[in-house]
Design a protein around this motif. Sequence first.
Motif, PDB file in Angstrom:
ATOM      1  N   SER A   1      40.504  -5.352  50.887  1.00 47.92           N
ATOM      2  CA  SER A   1      41.430  -5.807  51.931  1.00 47.92           C
ATOM      3  C   SER A   1      40.749  -6.701  52.958  1.00 47.92           C
ATOM      4  O   SER A   1      41.351  -7.653  53.463  1.00 47.92           O
ATOM      5  N   VAL A   2      39.494  -6.404  53.291  1.00 46.92           N
ATOM      6  CA  VAL A   2      38.806  -7.228  54.284  1.00 46.92           C
ATOM      7  C   VAL A   2      38.658  -8.655  53.777  1.00 46.92           C
ATOM      8  O   VAL A   2      38.835  -9.621  54.543  1.00 46.92           O
TER       9      VAL A   2
ATOM     10  N   GLU B   1      40.657 -10.099  51.595  1.00 44.78           N
ATOM     11  CA  GLU B   1      42.008 -10.672  51.599  1.00 44.78           C
ATOM     12  C   GLU B   1      42.379 -11.191  52.983  1.00 44.78           C
ATOM     13  O   GLU B   1      42.894 -12.308  53.127  1.00 44.78           O
ATOM     14  N   GLU B   2      42.116 -10.395  54.009  1.00 50.34           N
ATOM     15  CA  GLU B   2      42.453 -10.830  55.368  1.00 50.34           C
ATOM     16  C   GLU B   2      41.634 -12.043  55.792  1.00 50.34           C
ATOM     17  O   GLU B   2      42.139 -12.947  56.462  1.00 50.34           O
ATOM     18  N   LEU B   3      40.373 -12.048  55.404  1.00 51.08           N
ATOM     19  CA  LEU B   3      39.534 -13.198  55.746  1.00 51.08           C
ATOM     20  C   LEU B   3      40.024 -14.459  55.036  1.00 51.08           C
ATOM     21  O   LEU B   3      40.063 -15.542  55.631  1.00 51.08           O
TER      22      LEU B   3
ATOM     23  N   ASN C   1      43.018 -15.143  54.209  1.00 55.10           N
ATOM     24  CA  ASN C   1      44.272 -15.566  54.837  1.00 55.10           C
ATOM     25  C   ASN C   1      44.107 -16.005  56.288  1.00 55.10           C
ATOM     26  O   ASN C   1      45.081 -16.414  56.929  1.00 55.10           O
ATOM     27  N   SER C   2      42.885 -15.941  56.802  1.00 52.83           N
ATOM     28  CA  SER C   2      42.644 -16.355  58.189  1.00 52.83           C
ATOM     29  C   SER C   2      42.787 -17.871  58.322  1.00 52.83           C
ATOM     30  O   SER C   2      42.650 -18.625  57.353  1.00 52.83           O
TER      31      SER C   2
ATOM     32  N   GLN D   1      41.778 -20.832  55.608  1.00 50.06           N
ATOM     33  CA  GLN D   1      42.884 -21.608  55.045  1.00 50.06           C
ATOM     34  C   GLN D   1      42.738 -23.109  55.323  1.00 50.06           C
ATOM     35  O   GLN D   1      43.139 -23.935  54.503  1.00 50.06           O
TER      36      GLN D   1
ATOM     37  N   GLU E   1      39.508 -15.779  64.534  1.00 53.48           N
ATOM     38  CA  GLU E   1      39.927 -14.390  64.357  1.00 53.48           C
ATOM     39  C   GLU E   1      38.954 -13.584  63.507  1.00 53.48           C
ATOM     40  O   GLU E   1      39.151 -12.387  63.281  1.00 53.48           O
TER      41      GLU E   1
ATOM     42  N   ILE F   1      38.856  -9.440  62.625  1.00 53.45           N
ATOM     43  CA  ILE F   1      39.115  -8.946  61.268  1.00 53.45           C
ATOM     44  C   ILE F   1      37.954  -8.085  60.789  1.00 53.45           C
ATOM     45  O   ILE F   1      38.149  -6.993  60.243  1.00 53.45           O
TER      46      ILE F   1
ATOM     47  N   LYS G   1      37.799  -4.672  62.453  1.00 52.12           N
ATOM     48  CA  LYS G   1      38.850  -3.784  61.933  1.00 52.12           C
ATOM     49  C   LYS G   1      38.338  -2.955  60.760  1.00 52.12           C
ATOM     50  O   LYS G   1      38.781  -1.822  60.539  1.00 52.12           O
ATOM     51  N   TYR G   2      37.384  -3.515  60.016  1.00 51.27           N
ATOM     52  CA  TYR G   2      36.817  -2.831  58.849  1.00 51.27           C
ATOM     53  C   TYR G   2      35.381  -2.352  59.105  1.00 51.27           C
ATOM     54  O   TYR G   2      34.618  -2.120  58.175  1.00 51.27           O
TER      55      TYR G   2
END
Length: 202
Positions: A15-16, A18-20, A22-23, A27, A111, A115, A118-119
Motif C-alpha cells: 500500500s505504501v 501504491e500511495e507513493l 499516486n502522489s 504522477q 506529500e 505518506i 503513515k507507514y
Amino acid sequence: MKITDKIYGEFIIESVLEELINSTVVQRLKYIHQGGASYLVNKKWNVTRYEHSIGVMLLIRKLGGSVEEQIAGLLHDVSHTSFSHVVDLVFKNNNEDYHEKIYNEMIIESEIPHILAKYDYHYDELLSNMSQWKLLEQPAPELCADRIDYTLRDMYEYGHISLRNAHNFLDHLIVVDGQIYLDNINEAEWFVDTYYKGLVTG
C-alpha cells in the motif's frame, strides 16, 4: 495494487508503494521524458521518467530488495524538471546534477513525508543518502537497477533489442552481498554493447 510492466511482468505491491505512485510528485513524471526534448524529434524516444521509476522499483523488487529500497528506487527521479537534463544546459551545469541539488527541497515540500510517516517510515532515513541502496545506484561500470532499467527500457522502445533479449539478460542477474552481478560473460558483453549503443542513440 497490481502493477504490470512490459519488461518485468506483473507484481502485487504494498500500500505504501501504491500511495507513493499516486502522489502528485510521482504522477508528474508521466510528462517528463528520459531523453529531454528528443521525443519531439523522434517519436520512439518517448520513455518517461514515470515508466523508468516504476521499472527501477520493480527491478529492485525482482532482485529481492527491501520495501525501503523499492521506495528509494521509485522516488529517485522525482526532482527532474521539464525536459530532464536539458535544464543542466540552460544553467551551464556541467555535472548534470541540477535535479539532485533540488531533490531534498522537492521531497520536503511534497506529500511524500506524510505518506511515508503513515507507514512508519521517515523520509530522511530513506532518501537523504541514496548511496546506502546498493541495488539502486552504483558508479559505472558497476551494475545497478537505475542503469539497467534505463538501458533495457530505452533500447527496447527504440527498437534495438527485443523483450526476449531483455528477459535473457535479466535471467542471468544475481545479487551477492547486496550488489548486482552477472553469471554469464556473454550477457555481460551484450549489456556493455547495448549500454554504449544507448548512449550514442540517446
